[in-house]
Design a protein around this motif. Structure first.
Motif: not given
Length: 407
Positions: A126-146
């Motif tokens: 999904g498109i995240d306009c205010a990501p936190t560090a936790a979101v970045l590393f917890r959703t990294a595996k198996g995803h494309t981050q926008l």
């Protein structure tokens, strides 16, 4: 049989409309089918299965993105299309460069490009306009981050470290986590993932993070450059169909992509070798996709290589020393004996032969395109075979062109 042939042409036209393919493409595929199968489909009134040629998937991605997104540099559409496919294959690669989608002002289409990517890339988070560090590393595996609005991130310093590590396959971060028993353990989180990052300004990312990205410059469109609006159901449906095609292409070609990428340890692609090491690291995955997609069409592959090397030079802000046009001009300068050379492209192709003289390095068309592109004039010139249209290559002008564009 005449009636069957007519029915076949009608079915073919309908298939073209449904699949957004040209009649010529479908007919060429039918011609490759056994005659009994073609006759069977004609008799029953059914349409032969349409299997797109490998390059077609890139063409369709480019055409789809162009409908909704304006990019001033045309070759960037190819880079974006290659990147989209590479998100599905990033597990095969050691590096995965990010897209850095930037513009000097708002309203330039950055979020629009993210919206298109969101429907096409591998497992979008999904498109995240205010990501936190936790979101970045917890959703990294198996995803494309926008990631959007990066010019407004308040904890950019913390996010920077994850972004800097996350373009490499073994990138990870450690966090202390408390278990139900109360014990605290250290857990390592993988942070490797494909990412597209958007924001206003070129310098909003650190130098180190920028070194992991492809710069995709967006500009505000004029009225003549306006693209289609994204309309709910139709856009979602068409994107879903294209995504299925991408997934099928990846399933079919994953092994070939992985094998070619692995071979990069022993050999390198000639159009990347003059770029910096980091640029080669992040560009090789996209180049491998290009090579596999166009492996059965050498002419299209050469043109795609030219576009891709141009896009890499722009996206990585580097000089493009490979570009075939420049290489042709350099080789022409090397064979010139006087101050002027007047010759046909066919003769020039013979003179620019490999050392053993078995085959020309450049075909006539490429030589003509290079000379025409940089403004070398033509004139009718009498040869031993009669009057011929030749290019006039003056040493001074040739050296000037190289000084301007090849340094």
């Amino acid at each position: 049989m005449a009636s069957c042939a007519k029915d076949m042409r009608t079915a073919t036209a309908q298939a073209c409309e449904g699949n957004h393919m040209s009649t010529q493409t479908v007919l060429s595929q039918q011609r490759s089918m056994p005659a009994n199968e073609v006759e069977q489909h004609a008799t029953t009134g059914t349409t032969p299965p349409v299997v797109a040629a490998s390059p077609a998937i890139l063409d369709r991605i480019i055409a789809f993105v162009k409908r909704f997104v304006f990019l001033r540099t045309q070759s960037m559409y190819l880079l974006v299309a290659l990147w989209i496919i590479a998100t599905y294959l990033h597990g095969e690669f050691q590096y995965m460069g990010y897209l850095f989608i930037h513009s000097p002002e708002k309203g330039s289409g950055k979020t629009r490009l993210l919206e298109v990517l969101d429907k096409l890339v591998y497992e979008s988070a999904g498109i995240d306009c205010a990501p936190t560090a936790a979101v970045l590393f917890r959703t990294a595996k198996g995803h494309t981050q926008l990631l959007d609005e990066c010019d407004g991130w308040v904890d950019i310093g913390v996010l920077k470290n994850i972004l800097n590590a996350g373009f490499q396959k073994d990138g990870q971060t450690s966090r202390c986590e408390q278990e139900r028993s109360g014990a605290v353990t250290v857990r390592k989180w993988p942070v490797y993932a494909p990412r597209a990052i958007a924001g206003i300004g070129r310098d909003i990312l650190s130098d180190t993070t920028q070194d992991r990205t492809f710069f995709v410059e967006m500009v505000r469109q004029t009225k003549e450059e306006q693209r289609e609006k994204i309309r709910g159901r139709r856009f979602v449906s068409e994107a879903a169909d294209l995504k299925k095609e991408i997934e099928q292409w990846v399933k079919t070609h994953r092994a070939a992509v992985a094998e070619l990428y692995e071979s990069m340890n022993e050999a390198e692609l000639p159009y990347l070798k003059d770029f910096r090491d980091r640029t080669i690291d992040v560009s090789e995955p996209l180049a491998v996709v290009l090579e596999i997609a166009y492996k059965d069409n050498p002419e299209m592959r050469e043109r795609a290589r030219l576009d891709f090397s141009e896009a890499i030079a722009a996206a990585r802000q580097e000089k493009n020393n490979y570009a075939p046009h420049i290489k042709i001009l350099k080789d022409l300068l090397a064979i010139m004996e006087g101050e002027e050379l007047i010759e046909q492209p066919s003769v020039l192709a013979e003179r620019l032969a490999v050392p053993n003289g078995t085959k020309p390095v450049f075909i006539e068309l490429e030589i003509s395109e290079a000379l025409r592109h940089y403004g070398f004039p033509q004139k009718s010139h009498r040869t031993d075979r009669g009057p011929r249209l030749c290019y006039v290559i003056k040493r001074a002008f040739l050296k000037e062109v190289l000084a301007r564009y090849a340094q």
